[in-house]
Design a protein around this motif. Structure first.
Motif, PDB file in Angstrom:
ATOM      1  N   TYR A   1      -2.579   0.271  -4.479  1.00  0.00           N
ATOM      2  CA  TYR A   1      -2.364  -1.110  -4.029  1.00  0.00           C
ATOM      3  C   TYR A   1      -1.729  -1.897  -5.185  1.00  0.00           C
ATOM      4  O   TYR A   1      -2.279  -1.919  -6.291  1.00  0.00           O
TER       5      TYR A   1
ATOM      6  N   VAL B   1      -4.607   6.490  -3.003  1.00  0.00           N
ATOM      7  CA  VAL B   1      -3.869   5.381  -2.381  1.00  0.00           C
ATOM      8  C   VAL B   1      -3.768   4.263  -3.410  1.00  0.00           C
ATOM      9  O   VAL B   1      -4.725   3.974  -4.133  1.00  0.00           O
TER      10      VAL B   1
ATOM     11  N   VAL C   1       0.856  -1.188   0.000  1.00  0.00           N
ATOM     12  CA  VAL C   1       0.000   0.000   0.000  1.00  0.00           C
ATOM     13  C   VAL C   1       0.885   1.229   0.000  1.00  0.00           C
ATOM     14  O   VAL C   1       1.828   1.321   0.796  1.00  0.00           O
ATOM     15  N   GLN C   2       0.587   2.158  -0.896  1.00  0.00           N
ATOM     16  CA  GLN C   2       1.425   3.356  -1.017  1.00  0.00           C
ATOM     17  C   GLN C   2       0.536   4.570  -1.235  1.00  0.00           C
ATOM     18  O   GLN C   2      -0.370   4.552  -2.080  1.00  0.00           O
ATOM     19  N   ASP C   3       0.792   5.627  -0.469  1.00  0.00           N
ATOM     20  CA  ASP C   3       0.053   6.873  -0.641  1.00  0.00           C
ATOM     21  C   ASP C   3       0.616   7.645  -1.824  1.00  0.00           C
ATOM     22  O   ASP C   3       1.831   7.805  -1.956  1.00  0.00           O
TER      23      ASP C   3
ATOM     24  N   ASN D   1      -5.377  13.527  -4.032  1.00  0.00           N
ATOM     25  CA  ASN D   1      -4.472  12.478  -3.566  1.00  0.00           C
ATOM     26  C   ASN D   1      -5.196  11.136  -3.611  1.00  0.00           C
ATOM     27  O   ASN D   1      -6.425  11.076  -3.661  1.00  0.00           O
TER      28      ASN D   1
ATOM     29  N   LYS E   1      -8.728   9.464  -2.862  1.00  0.00           N
ATOM     30  CA  LYS E   1      -9.187   9.708  -1.492  1.00  0.00           C
ATOM     31  C   LYS E   1      -9.866  11.063  -1.352  1.00  0.00           C
ATOM     32  O   LYS E   1     -11.017  11.152  -0.926  1.00  0.00           O
TER      33      LYS E   1
ATOM     34  N   SER F   1       5.461   4.561  -7.735  1.00  0.00           N
ATOM     35  CA  SER F   1       4.908   5.774  -7.126  1.00  0.00           C
ATOM     36  C   SER F   1       4.939   6.946  -8.109  1.00  0.00           C
ATOM     37  O   SER F   1       3.939   7.668  -8.269  1.00  0.00           O
TER      38      SER F   1
ATOM     39  N   ILE G   1      -6.536   1.253  -7.221  1.00  0.00           N
ATOM     40  CA  ILE G   1      -6.154   2.618  -6.857  1.00  0.00           C
ATOM     41  C   ILE G   1      -7.435   3.377  -6.520  1.00  0.00           C
ATOM     42  O   ILE G   1      -8.439   3.245  -7.219  1.00  0.00           O
ATOM     43  N   GLU G   2      -7.411   4.097  -5.427  1.00  0.00           N
ATOM     44  CA  GLU G   2      -8.596   4.797  -4.944  1.00  0.00           C
ATOM     45  C   GLU G   2      -8.266   6.270  -4.743  1.00  0.00           C
ATOM     46  O   GLU G   2      -7.299   6.614  -4.055  1.00  0.00           O
TER      47      GLU G   2
END
Length: 254
Positions: free
Chosen positions: A90, A88, A67-69, A86, A162, A111, A159-160
């Motif tokens: 996966y 998040v 998981v990466q912001d 922004n 936020k 990223s 990918i979501e």
């Protein structure tokens, strides 16, 4: 005796050092990419792995979902609205060999690719679409990322988006737009109600017209309803055909 003891101790240390550098244990979710004299020779694991010291080296790869912001990105929508977005991300490694050999740092590469893809995809849509169609945008971004990271042995699972941050002026503009939309709907609903009421009145008038006495009964019912109200003055229309029975006829008696 002392020399023998030192020799045995050195030999034991050498054996222990050899075994510690030769024996590796990998967990169920880990894989080892083995290089022999710098050349790739295979993927090992999980379980017990034996390497030739100073000849073979191993690089571990984690197969779990990571998981990466995605840091906030400045995006200009198609209708020229500036927002900060922004998300998040996966993803997981599906091919350890390519993830280690084909890219220097797959975490940083994924990223950076996610950031550029997020800006590129959202810039093609208007603000209303960003706010109302997040699922579709998430699917589009995931598809593009998955295609580009496939060469690195990376699978983007999801990918979501936020948050979508707007400035105060745009928030007020959206609030005014929503208020105007509510007023428009209220006027439309009121007009539809007036139309339906008029249709029902026309239908009731047609039914009452079929029997003249029905209108008189309707007048009496209305008078009864008015009498129940606390009012000192009552204005009630009196049908002229009722007065015709009370006035004298020409040439006759009253």
């Amino acid at each position: 005796m002392m020399l023998d003891y030192i020799a045995y101790s050195l030999l034991a240390i050498i054996v222990i050092a050899f075994l510690s550098s030769a024996i590796r244990i990998l967990r169920e979710y880990e894989r080892g990419i083995v290089f022999t004299l710098g050349r790739f020779t295979g993927v090992k694991g999980p379980g017990l792995i034996i390497l030739i010291p100073f000849v073979q080296q191993m690089v571990k790869a984690d197969l779990r979902v990571m998981v990466q912001d995605v840091p906030p990105q400045d995006v200009i929508s198609r209708d020229n609205v500036s927002v900060k977005v922004n998300a998040v991300l996966y993803f997981r490694i599906v091919d350890p060999e390519r993830a280690i050999i084909k890219v220097g740092n797959f975490m940083a590469a994924t990223s950076q690719l996610a950031q550029t893809t997020l800006r590129s995809v959202l810039g093609k849509h208007e603000l209303d679409e960003m706010l109302a169609e997040r699922d579709k945008l998430n699917a589009d971004i995931q598809e593009i990322l998955d295609q580009q990271t496939d060469a690195w042995g990376i699978k983007v699972t999801n990918i979501e988006i936020k948050d979508i941050d707007l400035n105060e002026n745009m928030v007020r503009a959206i609030a005014k737009q929503a208020e105007a939309e509510r007023l428009r709907r209220a006027k439309v609903i009121n007009a539809i109600g007036e139309q339906q009421a008029a249709e029902k009145l026309v239908e009731a008038g047609r039914i009452l017209a079929q029997e003249p006495q029905a209108m008189q009964l309707r007048y009496f019912a209305a008078l009864h309803d008015i009498a129940g109200e606390r009012s000192s003055t009552v204005v009630f229309p009196l049908p002229m055909d009722l007065l015709s029975h009370m006035t004298p006829r020409p040439g006759g008696t009253s």
